[in-house]
Design a protein around this motif. Structure first.
Motif, mmCIF file in Angstrom:
data_model
loop_
_atom_site.group_PDB
_atom_site.id
_atom_site.type_symbol
_atom_site.label_atom_id
_atom_site.label_comp_id
_atom_site.label_asym_id
_atom_site.label_seq_id
_atom_site.Cartn_x
_atom_site.Cartn_y
_atom_site.Cartn_z
ATOM 1 N N ILE A 14 28.974 29.786 14.892
ATOM 2 C CA ILE A 14 30.145 28.956 15.175
ATOM 3 C C ILE A 14 29.686 27.498 15.220
ATOM 4 O O ILE A 14 28.781 27.149 15.975
ATOM 5 C CB ILE A 14 30.796 29.351 16.516
ATOM 6 N N VAL A 15 30.297 26.674 14.379
ATOM 7 C CA VAL A 15 29.996 25.242 14.343
ATOM 8 C C VAL A 15 31.210 24.528 14.922
ATOM 9 O O VAL A 15 32.246 24.442 14.281
ATOM 10 C CB VAL A 15 29.722 24.756 12.904
ATOM 11 N N SER A 16 31.080 24.046 16.150
ATOM 12 C CA SER A 16 32.217 23.372 16.797
ATOM 13 C C SER A 16 32.166 21.879 16.504
ATOM 14 O O SER A 16 31.095 21.287 16.404
ATOM 15 C CB SER A 16 32.200 23.628 18.299
ATOM 16 N N GLU B 205 30.471 16.257 9.573
ATOM 17 C CA GLU B 205 30.073 15.869 8.227
ATOM 18 C C GLU B 205 29.230 16.975 7.602
ATOM 19 O O GLU B 205 28.547 17.734 8.293
ATOM 20 C CB GLU B 205 29.247 14.570 8.304
ATOM 21 N N ALA B 206 29.276 17.030 6.283
ATOM 22 C CA ALA B 206 28.351 17.866 5.519
ATOM 23 C C ALA B 206 27.559 16.938 4.616
ATOM 24 O O ALA B 206 28.097 15.960 4.091
ATOM 25 C CB ALA B 206 29.115 18.887 4.695
ATOM 26 N N LEU C 291 23.541 20.684 4.729
ATOM 27 C CA LEU C 291 23.471 20.654 6.190
ATOM 28 C C LEU C 291 24.849 20.328 6.744
ATOM 29 O O LEU C 291 25.553 19.457 6.222
ATOM 30 C CB LEU C 291 22.469 19.606 6.667
ATOM 31 N N LEU C 292 25.240 21.040 7.804
ATOM 32 C CA LEU C 292 26.489 20.782 8.514
ATOM 33 C C LEU C 292 26.139 20.094 9.825
ATOM 34 O O LEU C 292 25.309 20.586 10.589
ATOM 35 C CB LEU C 292 27.222 22.097 8.787
ATOM 36 N N LEU C 293 26.783 18.938 10.097
ATOM 37 C CA LEU C 293 26.414 18.131 11.248
ATOM 38 C C LEU C 293 27.574 18.004 12.225
ATOM 39 O O LEU C 293 28.717 17.802 11.818
ATOM 40 C CB LEU C 293 26.015 16.718 10.792
ATOM 41 N N ASP D 120 23.938 18.704 16.808
ATOM 42 C CA ASP D 120 23.047 19.571 16.046
ATOM 43 C C ASP D 120 23.326 19.483 14.560
ATOM 44 O O ASP D 120 24.327 18.923 14.122
ATOM 45 C CB ASP D 120 23.251 21.023 16.507
ATOM 46 N N LYS D 121 22.418 20.086 13.773
ATOM 47 C CA LYS D 121 22.664 20.260 12.350
ATOM 48 C C LYS D 121 22.366 21.714 11.985
ATOM 49 O O LYS D 121 21.414 22.307 12.498
ATOM 50 C CB LYS D 121 21.872 19.281 11.502
ATOM 51 N N PHE D 122 23.210 22.266 11.144
ATOM 52 C CA PHE D 122 23.128 23.673 10.779
ATOM 53 C C PHE D 122 22.929 23.789 9.276
ATOM 54 O O PHE D 122 23.700 23.212 8.508
ATOM 55 C CB PHE D 122 24.422 24.410 11.155
ATOM 56 N N PRO D 123 21.920 24.540 8.821
ATOM 57 C CA PRO D 123 21.799 24.759 7.378
ATOM 58 C C PRO D 123 22.907 25.706 6.899
ATOM 59 O O PRO D 123 23.222 26.693 7.553
ATOM 60 C CB PRO D 123 20.414 25.390 7.220
#
Length: 198
Positions: A115-117, A121-122, A146-148, A152-155
């Motif tokens: 879950i990316v709350s 930006e990507a 990367l999702l920011l 945090d940042k998520f690959p």
């Protein structure tokens, strides 16, 4: 799961080695004073079969472990925030974007999710591959989405992609960023399918 695969392959190799050392390739089925009937069991063909069984084991393992389809689903929601100013309480509507990043197997079953709350930006990150001495190899770039958010940042995937995938990755990043900058859009779904790579 890695341990299980290694244990299975080790047992296959030990069994193969024991068979080649201990097994007699000749099997006598009928013996009289005038006739001798025997069967030759070719070890080579059995060895090839056992080798192929290891490839099948690797294939099944990769089918279970590799999740070739990555999907990002985002929804925009309105939050009411209470603001107090000189004993007056007012509410203000803010828009936040919550996303679910899920990996699916070949059969469409979800294997994992993040879950990316409050996605902000990507971006498409470029890195240069290096050798064991940390020196760049020939100009060989790899790309990763990367999702920011604020913290945090998520690959987007666990894989870094070669230049051949650059345009597809750039298209996904543009779709995500266009959604984030356009408050009129409430939903977004993007998918990266690596089934052929798998």
């Amino acid at each position: 799961m890695n341990f299980l695969l290694r244990a299975i392959l080790l047992l296959i190799n030990l069994g193969t080695g024991a068979y080649f050392i201990l097994a007699n390739p000749l099997k006598f089925s009928d013996q009289t004073s005038t006739k001798l009937t025997f069967h030759i069991r070719p070890k080579v063909f059995l060895g090839i079969g056992l080798l192929l069984s290891q490839f099948i084991g690797y294939f099944l393992f990769s089918t279970l472990m590799f999740a070739p389809i990555t999907q990002l689903v985002c929804n925009r929601s309105t939050n009411n925030i209470a603001i107090s100013n000189n004993n007056l309480i007012t509410t203000q509507n803010t828009l936040t974007v919550g996303c679910k990043l899920a990996n699916h197997d070949w059969f469409g079953q979800e294997k994992s999710q993040i879950i990316v709350s409050e996605l902000l930006e990507a971006k498409l990150e470029t890195t240069i591959e290096t050798d064991s001495r940390a020196k760049p190899t020939k100009p060989n770039y790899v790309y990763e989405i990367l999702l920011l958010n604020n913290t945090d940042k998520f690959p987007f995937t666990r894989v870094k992609y070669p230049k051949i995938k650059f345009e597809e990755l750039q298209s996904i990043v543009l779709k995500i960023n266009n959604f984030l900058t356009n408050p009129a859009e409430n939903n977004l779904a993007v998918k990266l399918d690596d089934s052929l790579v798998g």
